[in-house]
Every structure is written in C-alpha cells, then in structure tokens.
Design an enzyme around this catalytic site. Structure first.
Site, mmCIF file in Angstrom:
data_model
loop_
_atom_site.group_PDB
_atom_site.id
_atom_site.type_symbol
_atom_site.label_atom_id
_atom_site.label_comp_id
_atom_site.label_asym_id
_atom_site.label_seq_id
_atom_site.Cartn_x
_atom_site.Cartn_y
_atom_site.Cartn_z
ATOM 1 C CG LEU A 256 -24.529 -11.009 -26.704
ATOM 2 C CD1 LEU A 256 -25.842 -10.260 -26.318
ATOM 3 C CD2 LEU A 256 -23.660 -10.905 -25.343
ATOM 4 C CG ASP A 257 -22.425 -19.082 -27.838
ATOM 5 O OD1 ASP A 257 -22.507 -19.933 -26.962
ATOM 6 O OD2 ASP A 257 -22.204 -19.210 -29.145
ATOM 7 N NE ARG B 56 -33.175 -22.329 -29.187
ATOM 8 C CZ ARG B 56 -32.770 -23.447 -29.559
ATOM 9 N NH1 ARG B 56 -31.880 -23.666 -30.343
ATOM 10 N NH2 ARG B 56 -33.389 -24.532 -29.113
ATOM 11 C CD GLU C 83 -25.249 -19.244 -31.808
ATOM 12 O OE1 GLU C 83 -25.024 -19.304 -30.803
ATOM 13 O OE2 GLU C 83 -24.930 -20.018 -32.781
ATOM 14 C CD1 TRP D 77 -41.944 -8.265 -41.075
ATOM 15 C CD2 TRP D 77 -41.834 -9.595 -39.402
ATOM 16 N NE1 TRP D 77 -43.020 -9.039 -41.206
ATOM 17 C CE2 TRP D 77 -43.045 -9.974 -40.290
ATOM 18 C CE3 TRP D 77 -41.708 -10.313 -38.240
ATOM 19 C CZ2 TRP D 77 -43.825 -11.051 -39.996
ATOM 20 C CZ3 TRP D 77 -42.506 -11.559 -38.189
ATOM 21 C CH2 TRP D 77 -43.769 -11.780 -38.924
ATOM 22 C CD1 TRP D 78 -36.035 -3.334 -36.320
ATOM 23 C CD2 TRP D 78 -36.727 -4.772 -34.264
ATOM 24 N NE1 TRP D 78 -36.407 -2.629 -34.886
ATOM 25 C CE2 TRP D 78 -36.674 -3.334 -33.907
ATOM 26 C CE3 TRP D 78 -37.104 -5.495 -33.444
ATOM 27 C CZ2 TRP D 78 -36.680 -2.955 -32.528
ATOM 28 C CZ3 TRP D 78 -37.321 -5.357 -32.287
ATOM 29 C CH2 TRP D 78 -37.038 -4.149 -31.685
ATOM 30 C CG HIS E 182 -18.286 -20.341 -35.432
ATOM 31 N ND1 HIS E 182 -18.914 -19.027 -35.093
ATOM 32 C CD2 HIS E 182 -18.535 -21.164 -34.339
ATOM 33 C CE1 HIS E 182 -19.737 -19.279 -34.087
ATOM 34 N NE2 HIS E 182 -19.523 -20.259 -33.566
ATOM 35 C CG ASP E 183 -21.496 -22.962 -34.413
ATOM 36 O OD1 ASP E 183 -20.519 -23.908 -33.921
ATOM 37 O OD2 ASP E 183 -22.226 -22.229 -33.806
ATOM 38 C CD GLN F 272 -18.655 -26.464 -35.312
ATOM 39 O OE1 GLN F 272 -18.845 -27.494 -34.426
ATOM 40 N NE2 GLN F 272 -18.617 -25.194 -35.093
#
Lengths: 542, 929
Positions: B707-708, B711, B733, B803-804, B815-816, B821
């Site tokens: 999932l892009d 945030r 992400e 933690w998890w 890729h970022d 990039q």
C-alpha cells in the site's frame, strides 16, 4: 504445570467445567513430551502415565453437566500439583458508575485473545462503593453480571474480588451512605497519630460495632456477600471459581500504615494506625487487663513518621529500639492480634457464605518487603505483622487462613531483590519465602499476584510460579488488563511468558526434531562442507 | 483369480518392506482370506503423483507373479529401486461421494437413491511417506573415444541441484574452486566464487532419472570434482556421510608422460566409494546403467548409493449422511480411496463428544474395542478403488466420531483431532449451514474449537497404542508440524485481537450503547483465516526498480526470471503499480480499471501472475490509494474531476489541499501535494475502492497488497479495505523522518517506530508496515561504525521489528530510497551487512530487485537459502549478544548466530556447538550443530 485448557471461542463445543477440570490434570511433569499448548486434543495424547490414570479415573465414569457441578475443586487441591492457573485482572473500571461495561468491545477482544493464549480466566474487581452505592442493602449487580456473562461466553473462568475499600487514584470511594456516616462519625476510619483519618476503608475496630445504621460492618459485609452469592448463583462453581474477600486498604489484610506515598523512591517505615477512638478503647482495656494501664494511654511516642527510616527515631532502632522492650512487645503483639482477628472474622464469614458453592475463598496479605533485612522490620510491624528478629508473624496468619480454608494471595511475585534500592534493606524474595514456608506448614494454598505491570517482572514471576516443590502456586493473577497490557511491547512479552509457562515454546522449533531416525544419506540440515577438511586432502596424499 | 491375487498381495508388501530400518514393518493383511482384495488399489495407494517414473517400474513387477524373480530384475534394469515407508498420520483428500461405488452395491444403491443427503463432506488427509531411491555417479566416455563425462543422477522426483566445485592437482588443502567455464553445463549458476549450481534434468520425459552431465577435459589439471546434491523443493542437502561427494580424477598423462588414451583416467577407489555400499543389493558396480543406454559402450565407473526423501501423499475420506424415511434412522456412508482401512468409531449424544458405542446392528466385520469404541473393517469397493462402509445409526445422536487405522498401526486423524460428523437436527434442517458450521470447526480455528471434551477414553487407548509403536515417534513429528501451523494462525489471531483491544483502550472514550452493537458484530464475524500477515515464513522480492517501466515489457522480462526467483527461495513478489498512470512508474494513477501500463498490458500481467502462482509464489499488487490524477477540470480549471469507470467528482477530493479545491472532508492523514488526495471518509469512495481491489484480487489474482503512502489517510480505512479483500499478505508504506538532534540520529527511535506501530494498530493489525526505523538505524550504525545502535535501551532490536516483529517488513532499499532516485540510499558497499541482518532476524524481509540482480546475487541467494533452511520466521526470537562500537551480534531462535561489523565476535561454544555457515565482508553467520 499448566495454564489452562482452551475453551471454545464460540461456546458451541464447550464441554463445560467438568471436562475442563479433568484435563488440567493431564499435563505431564516431564519436559520434552509433545504437549501442544493450543490443542487440548493433542495434550491428551502425550505419553505419560499420569495423564492416563487421571483420565480414566474421572474422565467418563460419570458425565456431569457443567452448570450443576458443585465441586470445591480449587480448595481441594492446593499445592499438590505442579501447575498454575493463570488469571489476568480486568480493568479496575470495567464497570462504570452507571453500571455499564466500559470498553466492552476491547474487553471482548481481549478476552478472546487471552483465551487463545491459554489463560485460565480473569479477575474481576467488584466495588462495594458501586454495588451498594445508593443505600444499605440496595444492591445493583447488573454491570458485573454483564461482565460475568462476557467472561463465560469467552470460555474463561472468573475470579471475583469483593472490594470493601475505596481507591482514590481510580476515583472509587466507599458507598456514599457510608462516607456520609463517616462524615459525622470519623472514628469509623483508621486514624494516625496526627489525627488524620484514612477514608478508604473502615477501621477494624468497628467490625463488631453497630455503626452503620444500627448494623455492624461485619453484618453489612455479610449481606453484600450473600447478595452476591444469590445474584451470581448460576455462575458459581462453573464460571466463577474463586472469590477474594477485601480485608482492608487496597483489599489487603493490613493497616493503612504507608498510604502516603511520596515520590521519593525510598519508602519510610509508615505509621501505626491505632488512634481512632475505638482502637484506643481496645488498647486501654487490653493494657488494663494486663495490669499495665499506663501502656494503654497512647501508641508508641517514639515511632518514626511515614517517610522516615527506622533509625530516625528510637522505637525501631536496630540495636537499642523500644521494639524489644516489654512495652514494645506488648504494643506490637496487641496491634498485630487486632489485625489477625479482623482477618479471622471476615474470612470465617466468607467461608460460611460460600460454603457449598464450588468457589474457593481467598484473602490477600501484603508483601511489606522494605526494611526486611533489619532486625526490627518496621514496615511490617506498622502494617500489623509482628515480625521482628525471632518473631514470625506469618505463622499465626497462615494458621488463621488454614482455619478458614482460605487461600492466601501474595502480591509482589514480580519483584526481585536486585531491583530494590540497597538503602531500603529490602528483600521481597526472602519475605516471600518466609510467607510461603508458613503457608506450607499449615497447608494453605498460595496464590500469586504481581505488583506492577511490565515486561521486567515476568522472568521473576516465572521463577516464582514454576520453581521447586516449595514454590508451588496454584493460581497467579496478573494485573492488569488495559492499554499498557495490550501495547505491542508488553503484550508480546506476555505472550512469550504464557507460552513459556506452558513449556510449549519448544513446539515452534519442532522442525529440529525431524529426521531423527537414521536413514542412509540424508543430511537435511547440514550445509556442504566445502571449506572444511574433507577426504580430498587424505586422498591426494594417499 | 483367488490364488493369483493372493500371491500378488503377498508380494507387494515384501517389495515394500525391503527397508532396513523397519525390518518388521507389519504390512500384513489380517484378512488374507478375502480374495476380493485386488492388487490395483494397493498400487494406487503407493503411487504418488510426483513419482512419475514409479508406475512404469512398478508395473512389470506386479505383472510377474513371483516377486523374488522380478526383484533382481527390477533393481538392475530399472535401477529405480524405490521403497515406500509411510511416515504416519495421513491426510485424506475428499472426493465427491456421488461418484463412488460401493462394494455392497445394494446398500450403496439404497443409500444413493433415497436422496435427502443432509451432510456430505470430504476430509483431506495427507500422509508423509519416505521414499527411497538412488543417487548414481558415473564416469564414462562416449563411443569409447570421445569426451569423458561425469554424470550424476537421482531417481527420486524433486528439484535437484548439483552444487559442485573442483580441486586442482596442485591444490593443498580442500578448498573448492569454481570449475572452468567450459566445464559448466548450461543453466549453471555460480554461487560465491568457489561453487557452481547446476540443475538436474530428465534427459527425456520418461527417463526415470534426473541427471546432469559434466564434461571432463583430459588435459586439465583438475584433480577431483566435489559435489553435494540439493533438493530445492525441500531445501535438503544430500551428502555422503556428512561430507561432500568427491570424484577423484588423476591424469596419468601429466604424471607419466604417456600418450592420450581411454586409460588416461583412473577413478580412485578411495574411501568414498568403498564406503558407499551400504546395502548388499547395491553391490553391482560397473553395471550398464540404463536399459536405454545399453548400446553405449561403458567404461569408467559407475556407483550408486541410496537416498531417502519425504513425500506427502494425499488420500481422501468422504462421508455422507442421510435420513432413512422409513425408520428415521440415519444412514452414514463412508468411503475412502485408501485400501484396507479399519474405522475406529463411536457416537456421541452431545457437543461434549464423549465416545459411546451405539447398540447394534453394526456393519459386517465390526468388533467392539474395549467397550469404548467399535472397529469396522471397510469393505473393498467393487471397482477396486478403495473401500467403503455403511453405518446405520439410531435417532437422537449428536454426532459420529471416528479415526482411521491402517493395517500397519498408523492412525489417521483429521488435523490432529478425531473426525466428527454432526448428526444433529439442526444440521438436518439446515444442511447448508450445518456443513458450513462443520467446515468452520474443522478448518478455521481447528485445533481449538474442535473436539473439546471428546473421547477421553478413546484417546487414552490411542495413547497406549501409540506408545507401543515404533512408528509413534514419527507420528509425533508430523502432528507437530500440523499443530505448528495451527499455532501460527492462532498467534496471528491473538495479535489481532490484542491490537484491537489496545487501540480501544488507548484512545476511546466509551459510549455504552454503541459498543453493544459493535460487540454483537464482533461476535458474529466468522473467525478470519487470513490476517494479511501470511504464514510468517515469507520472503518478499520487490520485483522492479525505478527504471523497470523503460522497456515497456517489464511483465514479460520478469516472467522470464520467475523460475530463477522461485529457485532463490522467494515466496512473495511485489509487482509495480499496474494502473494507467500520469507518470510512467505508475505512482500517479488515473483510470484505476485501466491496467495497461508502461510495464505491460493486462494480459501480460495476468500471464506473469499466473506464472508466479505456478511456482508457488504469492503476488502483491502495489495499490496507490492516497491520490489519483483527474481526467477533467472543474469550472475553475482545476483538475479534480475523474474519468474512467470510477468517474468521481470533486467530492472525492480532500478539502484541505488548496491546489485541488476538493469538496470532501479534511484529509485524515498527511497530504501528498502532487495530485488530488482521495477523501476516504466518503462512503462512495470506499465502496468503489473496495470493489476495485476485489476486482484486482479476482481478475488479476493478486494475493495481497503493498500500500503506497499510507501516511495520507487513516489506518482504519485500510482495515476496511483489508477486511473486504482478505489479502494473504499486506504491507503499508509509512515513511516519515527519524529523530535527529543537531544532525545526529538519536539512539532512541521509539517515537518513530511508535508512529508506525500506531498506524498498524489503526489497521487492527490487518496489514504490516515497512520497517523504516530499522533501515534508518542500520544507516547510522553502518555508516558511522556505531553498531551499538542496533540494540535499544531494553536490549531489543531498535526498529519496529523489536516491538512487533510479525508486522514488520524489513528492507534495505526500495525504488525510492535507492535505484536511480536514491532519496535515502543505504550506505554504499555495506548492503550485504544489511541483508545479513534482515535475512537472519525476525520480521518479514523484503529484498530489492537491484540487489538480487547484481554482484550480491550469490551472497543473497546463500542468505535466502540459509533463512529457509533454518526456518527462520517473522516471530523468531532474537537475543542480542553484543552491540558494541564496531560489532553487533545476535543469536536467533537459539540456532543461528550472526554478527555484522568489522569487530570480532565468536558465538560461545557452550552446550551448543557453532559452526560457521556463511561469511562475507564484515558479516558472518553460524549455525548450531
């Protein structure tokens, strides 16, 4: 040793209490046998003779329906079996002021998670101040009944703590009408030397005095217990397996001697709480009866105040303290005996009320571990345990618990000596050992509790509940469910803790056990020995 | 006929029991008098689908009436001496019972014809068998003159890989070298700098052997060829007595100066070959190896040795129940494709499942077993395919309980429990729901709900019996493996519930009424199998980089690599965003239903996904849900009106980004400013997104999601989407900045990981998240040589993984951050340290495409194989041994030790012996022996 058998989350297949109890016996002592933590079925398959015997003995001769099974099972087998039943405390505010269930959804999810983890049940704090809030004899159980229902549906057991005290910190007080009486008659509360009353529970001195609208507190407590018994009759012995009777401040059998917690990390010795009118009357009579009326005029004049150390004033001084003078012995033994008989009254009342209901009664004692390593052990003494060099208060208390067939709950099983500040001369481990020894001598079942929630104490708890035979704990209550409990950081260690308790952790690594038979050339788990010594060297020289 | 089949019946078992380790395997039929037991079912039974060569070999054996004669022949000719030993608890594959025919035709007819079947279920039953076969090693020369070859073959099915290297004449010690290029068969893959991996292939479709042929150059200075055989399917290594195979070659030419000739090679009868002959029947050396090659002139040497492998066999049991209208009794028909099965059964009267023996009449061949259960030998079916039985059961019974007993004392159960067939009224009335109910019980919360209080007495007996069996040990093993799966799924469920409780306790101010409703919903929701976190053993490959769109045919390029990806050991591949996009990389989606992108078109995508599925790889779709590019302008000329199938207007755009003049609500997260951010609080938007994601699951076959930019919107919406699509695996992400003080990264990154944890919590644990914290801490630790950073204040890993772990997807680059990039590139040259960390630690590791197809390939391959071999998983326990300035070391699951950093560390040799397994620049890994 085991935690529990897992119930169904849907209840459809639930075999009920009978079978669940049988199965508890079937965990073998030995390590290494294949016992599956989550699968009760495979548990029965473990190859251990103990398992089979128990199963055949009671497994199917008489199928009894769960809800009509009146066995006093927890009381029956206090410390004979190497296992512990794990309970987790529900939030203190699980029932709200208006008798609804707080965070019901979170609690449902939490109960399911606990069930899957193999936890046996939950502990439910029931507040006097909530149930009998409106007036004497007017009980409102609806909120707690709803919780009991949820717990039953989750396939868990319930251990109820009847709390005859208030809790400032969590905004629970005594019933309004009681507080009102206290407003006009402050002598129903414990009072310290400076005349300050402790309003979160009634003084033991009024146990037998008709201070509550013509009734004695003991009668009121009894009425409360009886109402509880009849309201929860259909849960008793099946879902509800145990009841803890509140015995004083914070539910513990003690005086509120150290209630003024300063943020200062070194606890003082606390103060004697014998200055309310009724206590003073007792003291006076007692002194007179021994021919020393002057000793009955006041408590010790040379005792330290709440946050002072034992040596700051003469009474508890290590070498020259008044604690070992005849007066000191007179006062301390009287002070302690008052607490002992208070506990006796309440526990015998409880054992009357809950006899033949299938639930075991419990009482909680404090673990006053600071200053343990001094000779005068001041903190225990101000709390009402006459423990000094050469005196073992717990002997008498264990005897009293035994007399009333009560289990003893001991908190602080998460504490270890090396975490205590050196200056406090503290030893939770040794004190615990002393209490346990006394209980063992008198055949009192010991149940454990932690005093703080946190991953740090889990190892200690594990040691305390899974140790040698002198270390037997039949029940452990882990305090307490809430945001911190379910936080990823804490919950994962708790998961590990429960799994570790069940010795089933090895299951996850069972792959290692594959290929244990000898087969010609299989070397499944090895890597090629490319870079190690191999035949080639030999052969080239051959 | 009777005599004939009788003979065969005897012969088969003895064929099967040539096994040394179980000399007394009691494959004896208690009913030899029953001449109707045909041979065919036995054969069927012992045939596994994978063993394609087996049937061919086995048939001649059976057609000859004397086993003793055929046996020799078989071994020599076929060389495929195959032994079958059942490991124990068996699985059943359930078939539709309608196709079955019963031995007692009359009964079956009655049964089938009267209709009204209210319960029918097929129980899958899997059984592990040990099959034995051979490895052969042959050195020969073509046509007496040509080139010499080393041939290594294996008779068992599998993905065999020859892992090999050479030693040179003047080598001292035993190091391997990579063989010269011309020796390497096609398809060879270098591993590190001293070995080659070459897959074994079947020379032709019906050849019984998988083999590989290596050319030997007479003039070369190669003294020996060393190898081990590896089965990619199981990850198992096959060695010779714990050591490498070694075929020494000595070139007399070089030493003696004599001429070339066919005698120039001598195979040393060294310790290897003299020891290899473990069994008398393998004595034959220098034997013509294969019927098909008899014409070839064989010189040189031929040796073989036995090997074993565990194979799962699938069988089935089908149960149908119907009510007899005349007697109102229940008729239960049980059939299986197993031969000679005893049904050990009883009935129960309530949910407690206490075994009882019902009053008669009982089926034929029934005996009472210790007054607790009945044992019925099933009758062979007339078509010879298995056997069946019909049970008449009185009214008022709640269920029918059974287990199956094979005649070698193997018990077959249903996922570790007794088989249970409900007979109650409710299931009669609602046959559909009855079955559903049953399925749930059997499948989902299997180990828990089923069989709670059942049959203590019965189990008791089983225990006793199992105790007395040699095979008891192995039955334990397979049960453990099964319960382990159950444990994993239960752990996931627990974590989910805890996460839910946590998020409520943490944030909510309860209102009672509302919660009652929610609670009911919760109660009714069926337990979900899929929690978006996979099996725990996943290893993810990011299957693209920032340039992958350039060729325009990335899907096809990746498809060519699919086999390679699978053989490396990846179990999940993350594919690039598939939709039409304003930017070629796909992260500026436009028409969500248009799946023609710069990576390829929808057909190519499906082809790729199908290929990956074939290889057992799960596929993640990259879903860009935060923003979407508009097709049209509004009246102010702002691009915020969407087109395509989801033609939303500006109500679908969040209101708090002035660039796009949305008319929706304020964003529930951060804004991404390059495109209109979607307002997920709108019901119509969520409904459309759910529809789209479901379509992708069904149409394309995606198994889960990456999932892009999560945030950008509240995690609770993600939960909604996950619940709607039940992904096998999902990862979000959530990338924001770590904490720095005066430009230096703080040691304590708890706040950073807490934000990621908070997001996971908001999704109720239905999706994991990339462990950005771990990457950040690795950056600082490696770059500045501050390895102490890799333990937090509590001595745990400092990232989300500390933690998890089950929700942490650890990674080194994507890729970022990397690729062309390079927004946040991993410290150069130190990537392998990062991989040594994430591929040995808990969490689900994700490996970046660029690293796999680079110089790091072999090292990564070795790490992947290592992780898979040791079965490290996302919940493995990590114990940090050292976190000092220049070295970090940890022990994982008490069986793997790893250090990274230039400093010194050796795992302590206590009760456990450690031996080095892998080593590279500034990292080293040990395994406990």
């Amino acid at each position: 040793m085991e935690l529990s058998v897992i119930g169904t989350s849907q209840g459809t297949f639930c075999g009920g209490g009978e079978l669940v109890r049988e199965l508890r016996f079937c965990v073998p002592k030995r390590n290494g046998d294949a016992i599956n933590f989550f699968d009760r079925n495979s548990r029965r398959r473990c190859r251990n003779s103990r398992l089979q015997l128990t199963l055949t003995a009671s497994g199917q001769s008489e199928p009894v329906r769960s809800d009509s099974f009146p066995v006093h099972e927890p009381a029956k087998r206090p410390n004979s079996i190497d296992r512990v039943r794990l309970f987790v405390g529900l939030p203190l505010d699980v029932v709200s002021d208006c008798h609804s269930v707080n965070h019901a959804r979170a609690i449902t999810a939490g109960l399911k998670a606990l069930n899957l983890l193999g936890v046996e049940g939950v502990e439910l704090p029931v507040w006097w101040g909530l149930v009998e809030k409106e007036g004497m004899g007017e009980y409102e159980w609806s909120g707690y009944l709803a919780v009991a229902e949820m717990v039953q549906n989750a396939g868990l057991k319930l251990h109820v703590s009847l709390c005859f005290h208030g809790d400032r910190q969590h905004k629970v007080s005594l019933p309004r009408w009681v507080s009102k009486i206290g407003g006009s008659n402050p002598s129903i509360f414990y009072t310290d030397r400076s005349g300050k009353a402790y309003e979160d529970c009634l003084s033991l001195a009024v146990d037998d005095l008709p201070v509550l609208h013509g009734k004695t507190p003991l009668q009121v407590y009894k009425g409360f217990c009886e109402s509880f018994r009849s309201s929860f009759a259909h849960f008793l012995g099946s879902t509800i397996t145990g009841v803890t009777i509140g015995l004083g401040p914070d539910g513990e059998l003690r005086y509120p001697s150290h209630h003024q917690h300063s943020n200062n990390s070194i606890p003082g010795v606390g103060e004697f709480q014998c200055y309310d009118e009724n206590m003073m009357n007792h003291l006076k009579q007692h002194a007179a009866s021994l021919g020393n009326p002057l000793w009955g005029l006041a408590g010790p004049h040379d005792a330290p105040t709440y946050n002072q150390s034992p040596d700051s004033n003469p009474f508890f001084n290590e070498h020259s303290g008044s604690w070992k003078t005849p007066y000191g012995e007179f006062f301390l033994s009287w002070y302690s005996s008052q607490l002992l008989s208070h506990g006796d009254h309440l526990l015998s009342m409880a054992s009357d009320v809950f006899t033949n209901t299938g639930v075991a009664t419990h009482g909680r004692v404090p673990l006053m571990h600071s200053w343990f390593k001094t000779r005068s052990r001041a903190l225990e003494n101000t709390a009402g345990f006459y423990s000094t060099d050469g005196k073992d208060a717990y002997e008498a208390f264990a005897q009293m618990f035994a007399r009333n067939s009560s289990g003893m709950i001991v908190p602080g099983m998460d504490l270890s000596d090396d975490q205590q500040p050196e200056q406090t001369m503290s030893s939770p481990e040794m004190l615990l050992k002393q209490i346990r020894a006394a209980c063992k001598r008198h055949g009192v079942g010991v149940s454990g509790m932690n005093s703080r929630l946190g991953s740090n104490g889990l190892d200690r708890i594990r040691k305390n509940v899974t140790g040698d035979e002198n270390n037997v704990v039949d029940l452990f209550t882990y305090q307490r469910m809430g945001a911190e409990f379910f936080s990823p950081e804490h919950f994962s260690s708790f998961t590990q803790f429960t799994r570790g308790l069940n010795q089933h952790f090895a299951e996850l690594h069972s792959d290692d056990l594959l290929a244990e038979e000898t087969v010609p050339v299989v070397a499944e788990e090895s890597v090629p020995v490319e870079a190690s010594s191999s035949p080639s060297a030999e052969m080239q020289t051959a | 006929l009777g005599t004939h089949s009788h003979t065969q019946k005897i012969s088969l078992p003895s064929f099967l029991r040539t096994d040394r380790s179980f000399p007394s395997l009691p494959f004896r039929s208690p009913h030899t008098a029953m001449s109707s037991v045909a041979v065919e079912p036995l054969l069927r039974y012992h045939r596994r689908t994978e063993v394609s060569g087996l049937r061919k070999v086995a048939n001649p054996c059976c057609s000859s009436s004397s086993l003793n004669c055929s046996r020799q022949k078989l071994f020599h000719r076929g060389k495929c001496k195959l032994r079958v030993r059942r490991r124990s608890t068996a699985p059943f594959v359930i078939r539709a019972s309608s196709s079955s025919s019963s031995s007692s035709t009359a009964l079956a007819e009655t049964f089938e014809s009267s209709g009204d079947v209210f319960f029918r279920h097929s129980f899958p039953v899997t059984q592990t068998e040990t099959v034995e076969g051979k490895i052969f090693v042959r050195v020969d020369q073509e046509n007496g003159k040509g080139n010499w070859h080393l041939t290594v073959g294996c008779s068992l099915p599998g993905k065999w890989i020859l892992h090999w290297g050479v030693s040179y004449v003047n080598d001292i010690g035993s190091e391997w070298d990579q063989p010269p290029k011309h020796m390497r068969p096609s398809g060879s893959m270098p591993v590190k700098n001293y070995a080659i991996e070459t897959p074994l292939k079947k020379p032709s479709g019906d050849d019984p052997f998988y083999e590989v042929k290596i050319d030997i150059d007479p003039k070369s200075a190669i003294a020996a060829i060393n190898f081990v055989l590896k089965d990619e399917e199981t990850g198992a290594w096959y060695q010779h007595k714990g050591r490498d195979f070694k075929v020494p070659l000595v070139d007399y030419l070089l030493e003696d100066g004599t001429v070339f000739g066919s005698n120039s090679f001598v195979i040393w009868p060294g310790p290897f070959f003299s020891n290899i002959l473990l069994k008398p029947e393998t004595d034959s050396t220098l034997e013509p190896d294969d019927v098909k090659r008899e014409d070839r002139k064989v010189e040189g040497i031929y040796e073989e040795q036995p090997i074993t492998k565990h194979i799962a066999i699938e069988n089935s049991v089908t149960v149908s129940v119907r009510k007899c209208p005349e007697t109102s009794k229940n008729l239960l028909y049980l059939e299986t494709d197993l031969p000679e099965v005893v049904v050990h059964w009883g009935v129960c009267r309530d949910d407690a499942k206490n075994w009882e023996t019902p009053p008669g009449p009982h089926p034929p061949e029934t005996v009472i077993f210790k007054e607790k259960a009945l044992r019925t030998l099933l009758q062979p079916k007339e078509d010879g395919r298995g056997c069946s039985g019909l049970f008449t059961l009185e009214e008022g019974l709640a269920g029918f309980l059974f287990v199956l007993k094979l005649n070698d004392n193997t018990w077959l159960k249903c996922k570790g429990n007794d088989f249970y067939v409900p007979l109650s009224n409710s299931s009669i009335l609602h046959s559909e729901s009855g079955q559903e109910h049953f399925k749930d019980a059997a499948a989902s919360v299997k180990a828990l709900d089923q069989n709670q209080g059942s049959d203590t007495a019965f189990t008791n007996e089983i225990i006793k019996e199992i105790r007395n069996l040699v095979s008891g040990i192995s039955s334990d093993n397979s049960r453990k493996v099964k319960t382990k799966e159950a444990q994993e799924s239960i752990l996931q469920e627990i974590e989910k519930l805890a996460a839910e409780a946590y998020s409520i306790f943490r944030s909510s101010i309860p209102t009672f009424k509302e919660e009652v409703v929610l609670e009911e919903e919760l109660e009714q929701a069926p337990p979900k199998k899929s929690s978006g976190t996979g099996s725990g053993y996943e290893i993810v490959l990011q299957g693209f980089n920032w340039e992958s769109h350039k060729s325009g045919r990335w899907y096809m390029e990746l498809k060519e690599k699919a086999e390679d990806i699978a053989s490396l050991g990846f179990t999940v591949v993350w594919l690039p965003p598939p939709t039409e996009s304003v930017s070629p990389e796909g992260y500026m989606p436009k028409d969500l239903y248009n799946l023609n992108s710069r990576y390829g078109n929808i057909y190519e995508l499906k082809e790729l996904v199908g290929k990956l599925h074939e290889l057992g790889i799960k596929v993640l779709g990259d879903a860009v849900l935060n923003h979407r590019c508009a097709q049209y302008q509004n009246q102010n000329g702002i691009w915020n009106i969407f087109g395509g199938r989801l033609n939303w207007d500006d109500r679908a755009v969040v209101a708090d980004d002035p660039h796009f003049q949305g008319r929706g609500n304020k964003s529930s997260g951060d804004n991404f400013h390059a495109a209109p951010n979607i307002d997920h609080s709108q019901d119509f938007v969520r409904k459309d997104i759910k529809g789209w994601m479901r379509w992708l699951r069904e149409e394309i076959g995606y198994d889960g999601w990456r999932l892009d930019f999560v945030r950008g919107f509240w995690g609770g919406y993600v939960k909604d989407y996950m619940d709607a699509t039940s992904p096998y695996f999902a990862v979000g992400e959530y990338w924001d900045s770590l904490s720095y003080t005066y430009g230096e990264m703080d040691h304590n990154q708890d706040a950073h990981r807490q934000r990621i944890i908070d997001w996971i919590n908001a999704t109720s644990g239905s999706a994991g998240a990339f462990d950005v914290t771990t990457k950040g801490v690795l950056h600082a630790a490696l770059e500045r040589c501050e390895y102490w950073r890799l333990a937090d204040e509590k001595g745990k890993p400092p990232g989300v993984v500390g933690w998890w772990p089950s929700r942490a997807v650890t990674f080194v680059e994507n890729h970022d951050t990397g690729s062309t990039q390079g927004h946040w590139r991993f410290p150069g040259g130190k990537e392998m340290q990062g991989y040594a960390y994430i591929l040995t630690h808990p969490g689900t590791p994700a490996v970046f495409f660029d690293h796999v197809y680079s110089n790091y390939r072999s090292e990564i391959a070795a790490l992947l194989a290592f992780r898979n071999r040791h079965k490290l998983h996302c919940r493995s326990i990590v114990q940090i041994s050292k976190a000092a300035r220049d070295v970090y070391a940890a022990i994982i699951d008490e069986k793997v030790a790893v250090k990274i950093g230039p400093g010194h560390f050796e795992p302590p040799n206590g009760p456990r012996k450690w031996s080095p397994a892998l080593e590279g620049r500034d990292y080293k890994i040990w395994e406990s022996s």
